[in-house]
Structure formats: structure tokens, C-alpha cells
Design a protein around this motif. Structure first.
Motif, PDB file in Angstrom:
ATOM      1  N   ALA A  46       0.825  -1.206   0.000  1.00 45.40           N
ATOM      2  CA  ALA A  46       0.000   0.000   0.000  1.00 45.40           C
ATOM      3  C   ALA A  46       0.861   1.258   0.000  1.00 45.40           C
ATOM      4  CB  ALA A  46      -0.935  -0.006   1.208  1.00 45.40           C
ATOM      5  N   ALA A  47       1.925   1.250   0.785  1.00 46.35           N
ATOM      6  CA  ALA A  47       2.801   2.418   0.858  1.00 46.35           C
ATOM      7  C   ALA A  47       3.537   2.641  -0.458  1.00 46.35           C
ATOM      8  CB  ALA A  47       3.796   2.248   1.998  1.00 46.35           C
ATOM      9  N   LEU A  48       4.015   1.584  -1.062  1.00 47.61           N
ATOM     10  CA  LEU A  48       4.724   1.720  -2.333  1.00 47.61           C
ATOM     11  C   LEU A  48       3.802   2.191  -3.446  1.00 47.61           C
ATOM     12  CD1 LEU A  48       6.933  -1.485  -2.103  1.00 47.61           C
ATOM     13  CD2 LEU A  48       7.801   0.856  -2.267  1.00 47.61           C
ATOM     14  N   GLN A  49       2.592   1.657  -3.483  1.00 50.53           N
ATOM     15  CA  GLN A  49       1.639   2.096  -4.507  1.00 50.53           C
ATOM     16  C   GLN A  49       1.283   3.570  -4.330  1.00 50.53           C
ATOM     17  OE1 GLN A  49      -1.418  -1.042  -4.031  1.00 50.53           O
ATOM     18  NE2 GLN A  49      -0.946  -1.645  -6.133  1.00 50.53           N
ATOM     19  N   THR A  50       1.100   3.985  -3.086  1.00 51.76           N
ATOM     20  CA  THR A  50       0.803   5.399  -2.811  1.00 51.76           C
ATOM     21  C   THR A  50       1.979   6.288  -3.212  1.00 51.76           C
ATOM     22  OG1 THR A  50      -0.627   4.780  -0.959  1.00 51.76           O
ATOM     23  CG2 THR A  50       0.160   7.052  -1.023  1.00 51.76           C
ATOM     24  N   LEU A  51       3.187   5.846  -2.889  1.00 55.31           N
ATOM     25  CA  LEU A  51       4.394   6.605  -3.220  1.00 55.31           C
ATOM     26  C   LEU A  51       4.494   6.856  -4.722  1.00 55.31           C
ATOM     27  CD1 LEU A  51       7.219   7.741  -2.434  1.00 55.31           C
ATOM     28  CD2 LEU A  51       8.098   5.416  -2.796  1.00 55.31           C
ATOM     29  N   PHE A  52       4.367   5.789  -5.508  1.00 49.18           N
ATOM     30  CA  PHE A  52       4.526   5.944  -6.951  1.00 49.18           C
ATOM     31  C   PHE A  52       3.339   6.676  -7.574  1.00 49.18           C
ATOM     32  CE2 PHE A  52       7.976   3.045  -6.285  1.00 49.18           C
ATOM     33  CZ  PHE A  52       8.875   3.359  -7.302  1.00 49.18           C
ATOM     34  N   ALA A  53       2.157   6.523  -6.991  1.00 51.54           N
ATOM     35  CA  ALA A  53       0.987   7.251  -7.502  1.00 51.54           C
ATOM     36  C   ALA A  53       1.193   8.755  -7.375  1.00 51.54           C
ATOM     37  CB  ALA A  53      -0.265   6.821  -6.753  1.00 51.54           C
ATOM     38  N   HIS A  55       3.702  10.244  -7.990  1.00 52.60           N
ATOM     39  CA  HIS A  55       4.564  10.653  -9.102  1.00 52.60           C
ATOM     40  C   HIS A  55       3.962  10.255 -10.447  1.00 52.60           C
ATOM     41  CE1 HIS A  55       8.021  12.018  -6.675  1.00 52.60           C
ATOM     42  NE2 HIS A  55       7.522  11.173  -5.781  1.00 52.60           N
ATOM     43  N   GLY A  56       2.645  10.013 -10.436  1.00 55.96           N
ATOM     44  CA  GLY A  56       1.945   9.735 -11.681  1.00 55.96           C
ATOM     45  C   GLY A  56       2.097   8.338 -12.220  1.00 55.96           C
ATOM     46  N   ILE A  57       2.575   7.415 -11.392  1.00 55.82           N
ATOM     47  CA  ILE A  57       2.819   6.051 -11.844  1.00 55.82           C
ATOM     48  C   ILE A  57       1.915   5.081 -11.100  1.00 55.82           C
ATOM     49  CG2 ILE A  57       4.513   4.179 -11.962  1.00 55.82           C
ATOM     50  CD1 ILE A  57       6.672   6.337 -12.237  1.00 55.82           C
ATOM     51  N   SER A  58       1.138   4.319 -11.847  1.00 55.01           N
ATOM     52  CA  SER A  58       0.292   3.282 -11.261  1.00 55.01           C
ATOM     53  C   SER A  58       1.121   2.013 -11.134  1.00 55.01           C
ATOM     54  CB  SER A  58      -0.928   3.037 -12.158  1.00 55.01           C
ATOM     55  OG  SER A  58      -1.722   1.988 -11.634  1.00 55.01           O
ATOM     56  N   LEU A  59       1.452   1.670  -9.902  1.00 58.77           N
ATOM     57  CA  LEU A  59       2.305   0.507  -9.633  1.00 58.77           C
ATOM     58  C   LEU A  59       1.442  -0.716  -9.362  1.00 58.77           C
ATOM     59  CD1 LEU A  59       5.310  -0.390  -9.136  1.00 58.77           C
ATOM     60  CD2 LEU A  59       4.890   0.077  -6.707  1.00 58.77           C
ATOM     61  N   SER A  60       1.648  -1.767 -10.124  1.00 61.06           N
ATOM     62  CA  SER A  60       0.854  -2.979  -9.938  1.00 61.06           C
ATOM     63  C   SER A  60       1.247  -3.679  -8.641  1.00 61.06           C
ATOM     64  CB  SER A  60       1.052  -3.940 -11.113  1.00 61.06           C
ATOM     65  OG  SER A  60       2.355  -4.505 -11.087  1.00 61.06           O
ATOM     66  N   GLY A  84       8.829  -1.694 -17.261  1.00 60.34           N
ATOM     67  CA  GLY A  84       7.567  -0.969 -17.345  1.00 60.34           C
ATOM     68  C   GLY A  84       7.567   0.284 -16.497  1.00 60.34           C
ATOM     69  N   VAL A  85       8.080   0.187 -15.281  1.00 55.06           N
ATOM     70  CA  VAL A  85       8.131   1.343 -14.383  1.00 55.06           C
ATOM     71  C   VAL A  85       9.134   2.363 -14.903  1.00 55.06           C
ATOM     72  CG1 VAL A  85       8.646   2.108 -12.029  1.00 55.06           C
ATOM     73  CG2 VAL A  85       7.452  -0.062 -12.401  1.00 55.06           C
ATOM     74  N   TRP A  89       8.286   6.211 -15.714  1.00 55.10           N
ATOM     75  CA  TRP A  89       9.031   7.307 -15.078  1.00 55.10           C
ATOM     76  C   TRP A  89       9.573   8.262 -16.139  1.00 55.10           C
ATOM     77  CZ3 TRP A  89       9.698   8.477  -9.945  1.00 55.10           C
ATOM     78  CH2 TRP A  89      10.640   9.472  -9.649  1.00 55.10           C
ATOM     79  N   ALA A  90      10.116   7.700 -17.209  1.00 54.51           N
ATOM     80  CA  ALA A  90      10.658   8.524 -18.290  1.00 54.51           C
ATOM     81  C   ALA A  90       9.551   9.360 -18.946  1.00 54.51           C
ATOM     82  CB  ALA A  90      11.350   7.644 -19.329  1.00 54.51           C
ATOM     83  N   ALA A  91       8.364   8.746 -19.093  1.00 54.52           N
ATOM     84  CA  ALA A  91       7.236   9.468 -19.694  1.00 54.52           C
ATOM     85  C   ALA A  91       6.783  10.627 -18.803  1.00 54.52           C
ATOM     86  CB  ALA A  91       6.083   8.510 -19.942  1.00 54.52           C
ATOM     87  N   GLU A  92       6.846  10.445 -17.490  1.00 52.52           N
ATOM     88  CA  GLU A  92       6.407  11.474 -16.544  1.00 52.52           C
ATOM     89  C   GLU A  92       7.435  12.579 -16.350  1.00 52.52           C
ATOM     90  OE1 GLU A  92       3.587  12.030 -14.763  1.00 52.52           O
ATOM     91  OE2 GLU A  92       2.591  10.416 -15.872  1.00 52.52           O
ATOM     92  N   THR A  93       8.717  12.215 -16.368  1.00 52.47           N
ATOM     93  CA  THR A  93       9.772  13.167 -16.004  1.00 52.47           C
ATOM     94  C   THR A  93      10.622  13.628 -17.180  1.00 52.47           C
ATOM     95  OG1 THR A  93      11.414  11.437 -15.534  1.00 52.47           O
ATOM     96  CG2 THR A  93       9.926  12.087 -13.729  1.00 52.47           C
TER      97      THR A  93
END
Length: 285
Positions: A46-53, A55-60, A84-85, A89-93
């Protein structure tokens, strides 16, 4: 019920004052999330998914669980290394992730984890009774984790309130490296005054727990039902169809044995059979 994985017996000699003594289990080293607390190891995911979210990344869930058990900084680095991640990340940043991103995310992760841990620190059923029974046999209880000390403190405090108190606990930031390095287990052994490593048993629910234990020269028991590889909380587990339960347990057992686990059990309370066999094998002639 435990499963025997057919591993080789570790070095089995110990001498004291030139007299060979019978070997027995002296200490059990336990993981935290997915082993003693947090059925299904939900909090880190849950913490990792929230962290990446953030930054605009949906982490499976699968990507979040892939390297579970590592020091969380190393875990974040491993996630950023997934193709995939990395692409997201490259697409977002506008660039691929660098080491500075790992450190920045790790610093963000701490407060998130602390907040989420409070919701997922319940002891797994049977842990208190099982550990107290082991301690009554004279077995010392150590613990290692992928959490830093500041992350573990609220988990340990809550566990103590519920009756679980290991005799020692060591975090990766206290020994310079996390799993798969054996240093946390070796420091536990030093704190507990137990040796040789072949009289210690590491119990955990992740592949990296098993590798950590093997690197420390200890016996290893991998847990399936309560852990990361099955990945559901207690209520979700109870609601699963029997066929799904069997399939998940089989897949988890296979992964743990492939990693080198000496034995596999569903939960901590199911480890006594394996521990009895380990003591028998320690003194097998």
C-alpha cells in the motif's frame, strides 16, 4: 503442515572443552510483515503504490511485491529498474530514473509507511502463543526486517502491546546493508549469544528471507499462507474458494523451495513439525 525441501545438512560440529555436545536449535530468527504481523504483507504494498501514484505512476501489486523483503531503499531501486516502471518514469519526467530519484523516493516513503503501518500492524493469529511456547523451550527469538529502525518502532511497539516481544531485533540501517546480506542475522546471533549458525533457524515469507538465511548459514523455513507470495489479508484468505487457496499455496511453496528453503509451512504456528525435524537432523549420525 510443513514441507521438507531436501536440502543439504549444514555444518554440524560444536565442541566445548574438548567434549562434543549434542546439537539442538538454539535460536529462531523471525521476519516481521507477513510472518509475525500484517497477514499478507499489505502495508509495504500500500505504501509503495501510494508513493509511486504521487509521481503519476500506477504501480501494480505484482511489481510492488516482486522484491519484497529488501531494505526499502533497495526495494525502490529495484522497482525503478523494472522496464515498465522505468518507461512510465521517463514518460512522466522526461528522463530515466537516476540514483538521486531512489534517495528522494526513499525519503518520501518513510512518512507514508509510518502512516500506513498503523493500519496494518495486527499480529497474525497464533504468533503470541507459538513464540511464548518456543521461548519456554529455551529458544531465543531474534528478528530481521526490510524496515529501517524508525519504520519498525511503531510495529514493534504495537506487537509488544499484543504480547509478542522478540529477544532481539536488528534493522538494515544498523548493520550497513539489508537482505540478502546476512549481517542482520549475524548481529541477532551475537546479541543473543548463540552459535554456530547451524543451530539457528530463519523463518520468513519472502524469497529474499530464504536467501538471507542461507547466506547466514542457518536453516530456513518459508511461510506461504500469511505472507507476501500469497498476498492477501486474513479476511480475504477466508473468503477465497478452496481451489484458489490450494493453487496460491502451491505456487508460494514452489517459489520458496526454488529459493532454497529447507522447509515450508503455512504460518508460524505450523512450524513445529519442521523444527522437530531440524533438531533430529542436527544429531543424525
Amino acid at each position: 503442515m510443513s514441507s521438507f525441501a531436501g536440502s543439504q545438512i549444514p555444518q554440524l560440529s560444536i565442541r566445548n572443552d574438548h567434549v562434543t555436545e549434542p546439537l539442538r536449535v538454539r535460536a529462531i530468527m523471525l521476519d516481521w510483515a507477513g510472518t509475525t504481523v500484517d497477514h499478507g504483507s499489505v502495508a509495504p504494498v500500500a505504501a509503495l503504490q501510494t508513493l509511486f501514484a504521487q509521481h503519476g505512476i500506477s504501480l501494480s501489486i505484482e511489481d510492488a511485491r516482486r522484491d519484497m523483503g529488501l531494505l526499502k531503499r533497495d526495494h525502490i531501486r529495484a522497482i525503478l529498474g523494472l522496464p515498465g516502471v522505468r518507461a512510465k518514469w521517463a514518460a512522466e519526467t522526461g528522463r530515466e530514473p537516476i540514483e538521486a530519484d531512489v534517495q528522494s523516493l526513499f525519503e518520501e516513503f518513510g512518512p507514508l509507511q509510518m502512516e500506513i503501518i498503523a493500519q496494518h500492524s495486527t499480529l497474525i493469529p497464533g504468533v503470541v502463543e507459538t513464540v511464548k511456547e518456543w521461548q519456554s523451550r529455551g529458544w531465543r527469538i531474534g528478528s530481521s526486517t526490510g524496515y529501517t529502525r524508525s519504520m519498525l518502532e511503531p510495529v514493534q511497539a504495537q506487537a509488544a502491546l499484543e504480547g509478542y516481544r522478540p529477544d532481539a531485533s536488528v534493522c538494515p540501517d544498523e548493520v550497513g546493508a539489508g537482505r540478502p546480506a546476512p549481517w542482520m542475522l549475524m548481529k541477532n546471533a551475537q546479541l543473543l549469544g548463540v552459535y554456530p549458525p547451524s543451530t539457528c533457524v530463519k523463518i520468513g515469507d519472502t524469497v529474499i528471507d530464504v536467501v538471507e538465511g542461507k547466506n547466514a548459514g542457518m536453516w530456513t523455513i518459508g511461510l506461504t499462507k500469511t505472507g507476501n507470495l500469497v498476498g492477501v489479508n486474513q479476511k480475504q484468505w477466508e473468503q477465497l474458494p478452496e481451489a484458489s487457496k490450494k493453487e496460491r499455496l502451491k505456487d508460494a511453496e514452489s517459489a520458496l523451495i526454488k529459493a532454497g528453503a529447507d522447509y515450508v509451512a503455512e504460518d508460524l504456528a505450523s512450524c513445529n513439525e519442521a523444527l522437530a525435524e531440524i533438531e533430529e537432523r542436527l544429531n543424525h549420525k
